[in-house]
Write a protein that holds these residues in place. Structure first.
Motif: not given
Length: 239
Positions: A215-239
């Protein structure tokens, strides 16, 4: 192992883990009597307005060792000993104390294995050691090491001692200390000191591997990037 924040706006790099380790020491210090030494204790202050001597209120004798003789008089205590932990231990200090206490000193000693050996030689039974697992560099006295629970376990084993208890603070965006109690007479303390030295953090938010320091290091940016990649994959799969 609490996650109390202690008080508002506390400095999370240096002060929060110090306050936490003071709370840990207060759980156990009353158990110990006899001759007790704060090794390389400087002024013997806990940085909360108290002295560590007051934690060990059942001690029959309490002394401080320090490294630099030119600091003589700062501690205002009788029988102060000047000792270099990285040098050969004087014969008169071998098995001299019932308890040795060493707080955030080992990271400043390059010959750390010699220093731990000397701590173990000095005590008849108990060693209480606080070391940083994760903390920014503070090099006024030299700054060489960070320690894991497995490191401390092995260092004590190599010197004939059992690490009985090893805890760590678990605060977000804060430095992390280890609080360790080792003994040469483990069976004597089985019912008094919890036999706990896990590196697993019991507090999990589901986003980390819940080990010491998670818990010592803030990983919020990493989490946001992971979420963005997941959303992009979902978007591509729906095209």
């Amino acid at each position: 192992m609490g996650r109390d924040e202690y008080y508002d706006n506390i400095d999370r790099v240096f002060r929060l883990p110090r306050v936490w380790s003071n709370r840990e020491l207060s759980k156990f210090a009353h158990l110990f009597s006899g001759d007790i030494a704060n090794v390389s204790g400087w002024k013997d202050i806990d940085k909360e307005g108290n002295t560590y001597k007051n934690y060990f209120y059942n001690a029959s004798n309490y002394i401080i060792t320090n490294y630099k003789s030119e600091a003589r008089g700062f501690q205002d205590m009788e029988n102060e000993i000047f000792l270099d932990l990285s040098s050969e231990l004087p014969q008169n200090l071998i098995n001299r104390f019932d308890v040795v206490f060493n707080h955030t000193v080992l990271e400043h000693i390059y010959q750390v294995q010699i220093a731990v050996k000397n701590l173990c030689l000095m005590t008849k039974d108990i060693a209480i050691v606080v070391v940083p697992f994760l903390q920014e560099m503070h090099a006024d006295y030299g700054d060489y090491w960070r320690f894991t629970p497995q490191t401390m376990d092995n260092l004590f084993k190599e010197n004939g001692m059992d690490l009985m208890y090893c805890s760590f603070n678990s605060h977000k965006n804060a430095s992390v200390y280890l609080f360790c109690i080792a003994s040469k007479q483990k069976n004597k303390w089985i019912d008094l000191i919890p036999q706990s030295k896990s590196h697993i953090d019991p507090f999990s938010d589901g986003n980390h591997q819940n080990w010491v320091g998670c818990h010592a290091i803030d990983n919020s940016k990493k989490k946001l990037n992971i979420l963005k990649r997941i959303l992009n994959k979902i978007k591509r799969s729906l095209k």
